[in-house]
Scaffold this active site. Structure first.
Site, mmCIF file in Angstrom:
data_model
loop_
_atom_site.group_PDB
_atom_site.id
_atom_site.type_symbol
_atom_site.label_atom_id
_atom_site.label_comp_id
_atom_site.label_asym_id
_atom_site.label_seq_id
_atom_site.Cartn_x
_atom_site.Cartn_y
_atom_site.Cartn_z
ATOM 1 N N CYS A 1 0.628 -1.188 0.113
ATOM 2 C CA CYS A 1 -0.237 0.119 -0.008
ATOM 3 C C CYS A 1 0.767 1.036 -0.297
ATOM 4 O O CYS A 1 0.215 2.147 -0.146
ATOM 5 C CB CYS A 1 -0.857 -0.198 1.403
ATOM 6 S SG CYS A 1 -0.202 -0.682 2.862
ATOM 7 N N HIS B 1 -2.843 6.690 3.366
ATOM 8 C CA HIS B 1 -1.193 7.242 3.651
ATOM 9 C C HIS B 1 -1.040 8.211 2.986
ATOM 10 O O HIS B 1 -0.919 8.346 1.741
ATOM 11 C CB HIS B 1 -0.483 5.221 3.186
ATOM 12 C CG HIS B 1 -0.236 4.307 4.012
ATOM 13 N ND1 HIS B 1 -1.124 4.036 4.856
ATOM 14 C CD2 HIS B 1 -0.406 3.041 3.669
ATOM 15 C CE1 HIS B 1 -1.716 2.810 5.251
ATOM 16 N NE2 HIS B 1 -1.039 2.009 4.700
HETATM 17 N N1 LIG Z 1 -5.174 -4.180 5.986
HETATM 18 C C1 LIG Z 1 -4.112 -4.188 4.663
HETATM 19 O O1 LIG Z 1 -4.471 -2.342 4.903
HETATM 20 C C2 LIG Z 1 -3.493 -4.539 3.461
HETATM 21 C C3 LIG Z 1 -3.093 -3.483 2.827
HETATM 22 C C4 LIG Z 1 -2.065 -3.822 1.991
HETATM 23 C C5 LIG Z 1 -2.104 -5.658 2.191
HETATM 24 N N2 LIG Z 1 -2.256 -6.324 3.105
HETATM 25 C C6 LIG Z 1 -1.885 -7.593 2.451
HETATM 26 O O2 LIG Z 1 -3.278 -8.376 2.460
HETATM 27 C C7 LIG Z 1 -2.990 -9.573 3.254
HETATM 28 C C8 LIG Z 1 -4.368 -9.879 4.089
HETATM 29 O O3 LIG Z 1 -4.688 -8.787 4.825
HETATM 30 P P1 LIG Z 1 -5.611 -8.322 5.847
HETATM 31 O O4 LIG Z 1 -5.361 -6.809 6.859
HETATM 32 O O5 LIG Z 1 -6.781 -8.631 5.120
HETATM 33 O O6 LIG Z 1 -5.570 -9.449 6.976
HETATM 34 P P2 LIG Z 1 -6.583 -10.185 8.073
HETATM 35 O O7 LIG Z 1 -7.361 -9.544 8.063
HETATM 36 O O8 LIG Z 1 -6.133 -10.773 9.613
HETATM 37 O O9 LIG Z 1 -7.194 -11.415 7.089
HETATM 38 C C9 LIG Z 1 -6.404 -12.322 7.046
HETATM 39 C C10 LIG Z 1 -7.556 -13.057 6.480
HETATM 40 O O10 LIG Z 1 -7.006 -14.963 5.681
HETATM 41 C C11 LIG Z 1 -7.318 -15.822 6.743
HETATM 42 N N3 LIG Z 1 -6.435 -16.661 6.845
HETATM 43 C C12 LIG Z 1 -6.049 -16.962 7.621
HETATM 44 N N4 LIG Z 1 -4.489 -18.290 8.496
HETATM 45 C C13 LIG Z 1 -5.439 -18.655 7.034
HETATM 46 C C14 LIG Z 1 -5.162 -19.643 7.111
HETATM 47 N N5 LIG Z 1 -4.579 -20.615 7.592
HETATM 48 N N6 LIG Z 1 -5.471 -20.773 5.730
HETATM 49 C C15 LIG Z 1 -6.709 -20.230 5.154
HETATM 50 N N7 LIG Z 1 -6.761 -18.988 5.200
HETATM 51 C C16 LIG Z 1 -6.475 -18.344 6.739
HETATM 52 C C17 LIG Z 1 -8.063 -15.483 7.832
HETATM 53 O O11 LIG Z 1 -9.397 -16.216 7.741
HETATM 54 P P3 LIG Z 1 -9.629 -16.271 9.210
HETATM 55 O O12 LIG Z 1 -10.921 -15.165 9.685
HETATM 56 O O13 LIG Z 1 -10.360 -17.830 9.550
HETATM 57 O O14 LIG Z 1 -9.121 -16.694 10.022
HETATM 58 C C18 LIG Z 1 -9.021 -14.098 7.209
HETATM 59 O O15 LIG Z 1 -10.050 -14.120 5.626
HETATM 60 C C19 LIG Z 1 -2.078 -9.685 4.326
HETATM 61 O O16 LIG Z 1 -1.394 -10.460 3.140
HETATM 62 C C20 LIG Z 1 -1.328 -8.032 4.168
HETATM 63 O O17 LIG Z 1 -0.276 -8.141 4.238
HETATM 64 C C21 LIG Z 1 -3.268 -5.720 3.698
#
Ligand SMILES: NC(=O)c1ccc[n+]([C@@H]2O[C@H](COP(=O)([O-])OP(=O)(O)OC[C@H]3O[C@@H](n4cnc5c(N)ncnc54)[C@H](OP(=O)(O)O)[C@@H]3O)[C@@H](O)[C@H]2O)c1
Length: 344
Positions: free
Chosen positions: A150, A242
């Site tokens: 991001c 950001h």
């Molecule tokens: N937040 C941001 O602004 C942002 C920006 C850029 C990039 N990212 C990237 O995007 C990705 C997701 O970020 P997020 O903030 O959305 O994370 P998050 O809220 O923690 O969500 C993670 C997701 O992955 C699932 N998950 C976790 N462990 C798993 C497993 N072992 N097998 C299958 N599914 C699993 C979770 O399911 P459950 O609900 O079942 O646990 C949930 O659906 C990351 O790689 C992060 O670095 C995030």
């Protein structure tokens, strides 16, 4: 007919944004949702703690969440959006591509792999041709495309607009919103009345991903841009958006007016999620600001302002919505580019 799509990691912060952007979408129709085994078997309404600023789409709420494995996703799904934690993405995304799925992923794993296109469509959409190399090398029927981090997406479009003046050295200092760390990422006790001058691995992502994005593709391999980039990353108590302070040294003379003109006229694309203009340049010296400007272009625009000359070259500020342009919206836009280029 709409392309049937799936969302991997659909219950998370980025997964929820993906659903908000995909329902409705003129070209895509949600057909499968996956998450961890903690959520599999539940309806989406039960599994996801919905925290996005619009109601949960009723048709999506009743979909049963599946395990994140290729056998659990129907074969008539043509495109997968992945918002899995990067460790999970590294383990399972290649299996999906091997099984024939085309994937637009937001997870950080494999972003720097030489045969994985890292794409901002308006900047380096031509890198998509690397998919032919990827398929040859990996023997995949499917394909994997990544969008950048991001904070990288926020400043790279402004640099792309300035490449005509010869980029030599870039310094960037970020002021990043808490949503970038996910819902449970930074505790309120840590961030209220505070700023944290460290975000693990973030500086490296800005420095390396920017050079890949601004590099060239000759039909066989990528070359990375040789501009020097130094980044410093800070977490601040804003929710979304950001803000970044940038200093750019160029080999050719570039006045404040030249820079503003180049940014304003940098072309957008005729894709559903691509904003017009791509870069909104403010005259007011105190803009852009996260709360006021993050939703420009439905959260897909980059904004810039405060352009001035300094001892360290041209100086300006830029801003993007980190969970829309910086994450979910970036993946959807890459999906639109894949569709336009015949990969679906
Ligand atoms: N937040 C941001 O602004 C942002 C920006 C850029 C990039 N990212 C990237 O995007 C990705 C997701 O970020 P997020 O903030 O959305 O994370 P998050 O809220 O923690 O969500 C993670 C997701 O992955 C699932 N998950 C976790 N462990 C798993 C497993 N072992 N097998 C299958 N599914 C699993 C979770 O399911 P459950 O609900 O079942 O646990 C949930 O659906 C990351 O790689 C992060 O670095 C995030």
């Amino acid at each position: 007919m709409a392309v049937r799509v799936g969302v991997l990691g659909a219950t998370g912060a980025v997964g929820q944004r993906l659903i908000q952007l995909l329902d409705p979408h003129p070209e895509f129709e949600i057909a499968a949702l996956t998450a961890s085994s903690r959520s599999a078997g539940k309806t989406y309404r039960e599994a996801a703690k919905w925290r996005v600023d619009s109601p949960i789409p009723e048709d999506v709420a009743e979909i049963t969440v599946r395990e994140t494995e290729p056998d659990a996703v129907p074969n008539d799904v043509d495109l997968l959006f992945s918002s899995l934690p990067s460790s999970v993405g590294a383990a399972v995304e290649p299996d999906f591509c091997e099984a024939g799925y085309v994937m637009s992923s937001n997870s950080s794993n494999a972003r720097m792999a030489e045969d994985v296109p890292l794409i901002i469509p308006e900047i380096n959409g031509d890198h998509l041709g690397l998919l032919e190399v990827q398929r040859d090398e990996r023997g995949w029927d499917g394909a994997m495309v990544k969008n950048p981090n991001c904070s990288t997406i926020t400043f790279v479009p402004t640099l792309a607009a300035l490449t005509e003046f010869g980029l030599e050295r870039v310094h960037v200092s970020t002021l990043q919103a808490v949503s970038g760390a996910g819902y449970d990422g930074v505790s309120s006790m840590e961030i209220i009345d505070n700023a944290i001058p460290y975000i693990g691995s973030e500086e490296d992502k800005l420095e390396t991903e920017s050079r890949k994005l601004l590099g060239g593709f000759d039909g066989a391999e990528l070359s990375h841009n040789d501009v020097d980039v130094a980044a410093s990353c800070n977490r601040i108590p804003t929710l979304d958006g950001h803000l970044e302070n940038v200093w750019v040294e160029t080999s050719e003379e570039c006045s404040v007016e030249d820079a503003a003109k180049a940014m304003r006229s940098y072309p957008s694309l005729d894709l559903h999620s691509s904003p017009e203009p791509l870069i909104h340049v403010f005259e007011e010296p105190d803009r852009p600001q996260p709360r006021l400007d993050r939703t420009l272009g439905d959260g897909m625009a980059i904004s810039a302002g405060g352009i001035r000359e300094s001892t360290f070259g041209l100086q300006y500020n830029c801003l993007a919505h980190n969970t829309i342009r910086g994450a979910a919206g970036a993946s959807v836009l890459n999906g639109e580019l894949l569709l336009e280029n015949g990969y679906l």
